[in-house]
Design a protein around this motif. Structure first.
Motif, PDB file in Angstrom:
ATOM      1  N   MET A 179     -14.835   2.315  -9.854  1.00 12.61           N
ATOM      2  CA  MET A 179     -15.679   3.370 -10.409  1.00 12.61           C
ATOM      3  C   MET A 179     -17.057   3.290  -9.752  1.00 12.61           C
ATOM      4  N   VAL A 180     -17.660   4.444  -9.524  1.00 12.52           N
ATOM      5  CA  VAL A 180     -19.005   4.522  -8.967  1.00 12.52           C
ATOM      6  C   VAL A 180     -19.868   5.407  -9.858  1.00 12.52           C
ATOM      7  N   SER A 181     -21.176   5.209  -9.770  1.00 13.51           N
ATOM      8  CA  SER A 181     -22.085   6.042 -10.552  1.00 13.51           C
ATOM      9  C   SER A 181     -23.474   5.994  -9.940  1.00 13.51           C
ATOM     10  N   ARG A 182     -24.054   7.152  -9.740  1.00 15.28           N
ATOM     11  CA  ARG A 182     -25.443   7.277  -9.296  1.00 15.28           C
ATOM     12  C   ARG A 182     -26.047   8.442 -10.064  1.00 15.28           C
ATOM     13  N   GLU A 183     -26.980   8.115 -10.969  1.00 16.64           N
ATOM     14  CA  GLU A 183     -27.639   9.120 -11.806  1.00 16.64           C
ATOM     15  C   GLU A 183     -26.569   9.945 -12.539  1.00 16.64           C
ATOM     16  N   ASN A 184     -26.467  11.245 -12.276  1.00 15.59           N
ATOM     17  CA  ASN A 184     -25.544  12.108 -13.013  1.00 15.59           C
ATOM     18  C   ASN A 184     -24.167  12.230 -12.373  1.00 15.59           C
ATOM     19  N   VAL A 217       0.870  -1.170   0.000  1.00 13.48           N
ATOM     20  CA  VAL A 217       0.000   0.000   0.000  1.00 13.48           C
ATOM     21  C   VAL A 217       0.914   1.230   0.000  1.00 13.48           C
ATOM     22  N   PRO A 218       0.696   2.185  -0.906  1.00 19.77           N
ATOM     23  CA  PRO A 218      -0.481   2.334  -1.766  1.00 19.77           C
ATOM     24  C   PRO A 218      -0.483   1.413  -2.989  1.00 19.77           C
ATOM     25  N   HIS A 219      -1.669   1.243  -3.546  1.00 18.20           N
ATOM     26  CA  HIS A 219      -1.831   0.602  -4.849  1.00 18.20           C
ATOM     27  C   HIS A 219      -1.361   1.627  -5.876  1.00 18.20           C
ATOM     28  N   MET A 220      -0.261   1.311  -6.532  1.00 19.72           N
ATOM     29  CA  MET A 220       0.333   2.255  -7.474  1.00 19.72           C
ATOM     30  C   MET A 220       0.710   1.526  -8.756  1.00 19.72           C
ATOM     31  N   GLY A 221       0.167   1.988  -9.871  1.00 16.85           N
ATOM     32  CA  GLY A 221       0.504   1.406 -11.154  1.00 16.85           C
ATOM     33  C   GLY A 221      -0.718   1.164 -12.017  1.00 16.85           C
ATOM     34  N   TRP A 222      -0.543   0.325 -13.019  1.00 19.86           N
ATOM     35  CA  TRP A 222      -1.572   0.103 -14.025  1.00 19.86           C
ATOM     36  C   TRP A 222      -2.501  -1.042 -13.628  1.00 19.86           C
ATOM     37  N   ASN A 223      -3.776  -0.880 -13.956  1.00 21.60           N
ATOM     38  CA  ASN A 223      -4.758  -1.910 -13.641  1.00 21.60           C
ATOM     39  C   ASN A 223      -5.913  -1.806 -14.629  1.00 21.60           C
ATOM     40  N   GLN A 224      -6.706  -2.864 -14.674  1.00 23.03           N
ATOM     41  CA  GLN A 224      -7.842  -2.912 -15.585  1.00 23.03           C
ATOM     42  C   GLN A 224      -9.163  -2.804 -14.829  1.00 23.03           C
ATOM     43  N   LEU A 225     -10.230  -2.615 -15.603  1.00 22.92           N
ATOM     44  CA  LEU A 225     -11.571  -2.505 -15.043  1.00 22.92           C
ATOM     45  C   LEU A 225     -12.394  -3.728 -15.389  1.00 22.92           C
ATOM     46  N   ASP A 226     -13.197  -4.158 -14.439  1.00 20.17           N
ATOM     47  CA  ASP A 226     -14.248  -5.147 -14.673  1.00 20.17           C
ATOM     48  C   ASP A 226     -15.559  -4.380 -14.564  1.00 20.17           C
ATOM     49  N   VAL A 227     -16.115  -4.013 -15.706  1.00 19.82           N
ATOM     50  CA  VAL A 227     -17.307  -3.167 -15.728  1.00 19.82           C
ATOM     51  C   VAL A 227     -18.512  -3.966 -15.249  1.00 19.82           C
ATOM     52  N   ARG A 228     -19.208  -3.439 -14.247  1.00 24.14           N
ATOM     53  CA  ARG A 228     -20.360  -4.118 -13.653  1.00 24.14           C
ATOM     54  C   ARG A 228     -21.687  -3.620 -14.211  1.00 24.14           C
ATOM     55  N   THR A 229     -21.709  -2.375 -14.672  1.00 22.96           N
ATOM     56  CA  THR A 229     -22.940  -1.762 -15.161  1.00 22.96           C
ATOM     57  C   THR A 229     -22.651  -1.038 -16.461  1.00 22.96           C
ATOM     58  N   ASP A 247     -24.845  -1.663  -3.844  1.00 24.41           N
ATOM     59  CA  ASP A 247     -24.066  -2.271  -4.930  1.00 24.41           C
ATOM     60  C   ASP A 247     -24.452  -1.743  -6.298  1.00 24.41           C
ATOM     61  N   ARG A 248     -25.660  -1.213  -6.428  1.00 22.04           N
ATOM     62  CA  ARG A 248     -26.085  -0.673  -7.716  1.00 22.04           C
ATOM     63  C   ARG A 248     -25.312   0.590  -8.097  1.00 22.04           C
ATOM     64  N   ASP A 249     -24.622   1.194  -7.137  1.00 18.67           N
ATOM     65  CA  ASP A 249     -23.804   2.384  -7.414  1.00 18.67           C
ATOM     66  C   ASP A 249     -22.401   2.027  -7.875  1.00 18.67           C
ATOM     67  N   GLU A 250     -22.093   0.741  -7.927  1.00 19.30           N
ATOM     68  CA  GLU A 250     -20.768   0.300  -8.364  1.00 19.30           C
ATOM     69  C   GLU A 250     -20.761   0.166  -9.887  1.00 19.30           C
ATOM     70  N   LEU A 251     -19.947   0.981 -10.533  1.00 17.27           N
ATOM     71  CA  LEU A 251     -19.857   0.950 -11.991  1.00 17.27           C
ATOM     72  C   LEU A 251     -18.806  -0.043 -12.468  1.00 17.27           C
ATOM     73  N   ALA A 252     -17.678  -0.113 -11.751  1.00 16.40           N
ATOM     74  CA  ALA A 252     -16.605  -1.039 -12.156  1.00 16.40           C
ATOM     75  C   ALA A 252     -15.787  -1.451 -10.952  1.00 16.40           C
ATOM     76  N   ARG A 253     -15.174  -2.629 -11.075  1.00 13.07           N
ATOM     77  CA  ARG A 253     -14.251  -3.131 -10.067  1.00 13.07           C
ATOM     78  C   ARG A 253     -12.880  -3.336 -10.701  1.00 13.07           C
ATOM     79  N   SER A 254     -11.875  -3.388  -9.833  1.00  7.80           N
ATOM     80  CA  SER A 254     -10.529  -3.785 -10.237  1.00  7.80           C
ATOM     81  C   SER A 254      -9.999  -4.751  -9.185  1.00  7.80           C
TER      82      SER A 254
END
Length: 200
Positions: free
Chosen positions: A170-175, A115-127, A154-161
């Motif tokens: 990533m998170v997302s709620r409406e706008n 820790v910290p998480h430092m570097g390149w990573n990918q996304l697992d898009v949930r929504t 959990d519906r506010d979770e847009l992506a995981r890594s």
């Protein structure tokens, strides 16, 4: 017009340059009145949670950002800016903006991960969302953070890594949307994401 909140915390110069490269007009603003009525608002952030919330409060930025979000116009938080969208953080005692229910907790120094998480990573898009549409299989984004987001819904979770276990990246709620990584440091993939956000 994209308005970047200039409250003294964040890599604002690189963000302006990135938008310029993709042909989008962006401005820096330290004016809460301008922030409240912006077409699209971007909240950057680097550093400690309490320091950032103090700067938001002293400048009147916090309520301006909330007022902007209430209009339904897009808000994007990046790195610490994403964590500020939430209710609170283990890193400090201050309250966040409360736009997405949740909090930030520290990564554990376990499972062989530093820790910290430092570097390149990918996304697992949930929504599905315009922001993450069409990412190529070899996409990667640049992360630097010691705290991870835990959403209340959990519906506010847009992506995981994955970093010694899955975490919300990533998170997302409406706008209101947040990205834990730095798209402005993520080359073509970050350019694609910011371009799609600016047009969605």
């Amino acid at each position: 017009m994209i308005t970047i909140v200039d409250y003294g915390v964040g890599n604002i110069g690189s963000l302006v340059n990135m938008f310029r490269r993709i042909g989008q007009e962006a401005e820096l603003s330290a004016d809460p009145e301008r922030i409240a009525v912006a077409d699209r608002l971007l909240l950057p952030g680097v550093g400690a949670f309490d320091t950032a919330t103090e700067k938001l409060g002293v400048g009147g930025f916090d309520e301006a950002i909330r007022n902007h979000a209430r209009t339904g116009r897009p808000v994007l938080g990046i790195c610490l800016g994403m964590q500020l969208l939430l209710d609170s953080s283990e890193e400090g005692v201050s309250q966040g903006l409360g736009l997405i229910p949740g909090r930030s907790v520290r990564f554990e120094d376990s499972r062989g991960r530093r820790v910290p998480h430092m570097g390149w990573n990918q996304l697992d898009v949930r929504t599905p969302a315009p922001l993450v549409h069409g990412l190529p299989a070899d996409h990667r984004f640049y992360f630097v953070h010691s705290y991870r987001v835990v959403v209340a819904d959990d519906r506010d979770e847009l992506a995981r890594s994955d970093y010694g276990g899955e975490f919300t990246s990533m998170v997302s709620r409406e706008n209101v949307t947040g990205a834990q990584f730095h798209p402005e440091k993520s080359h073509a993939f970050g350019m694609q994401m910011l371009d799609q956000w600016s047009r969605s």
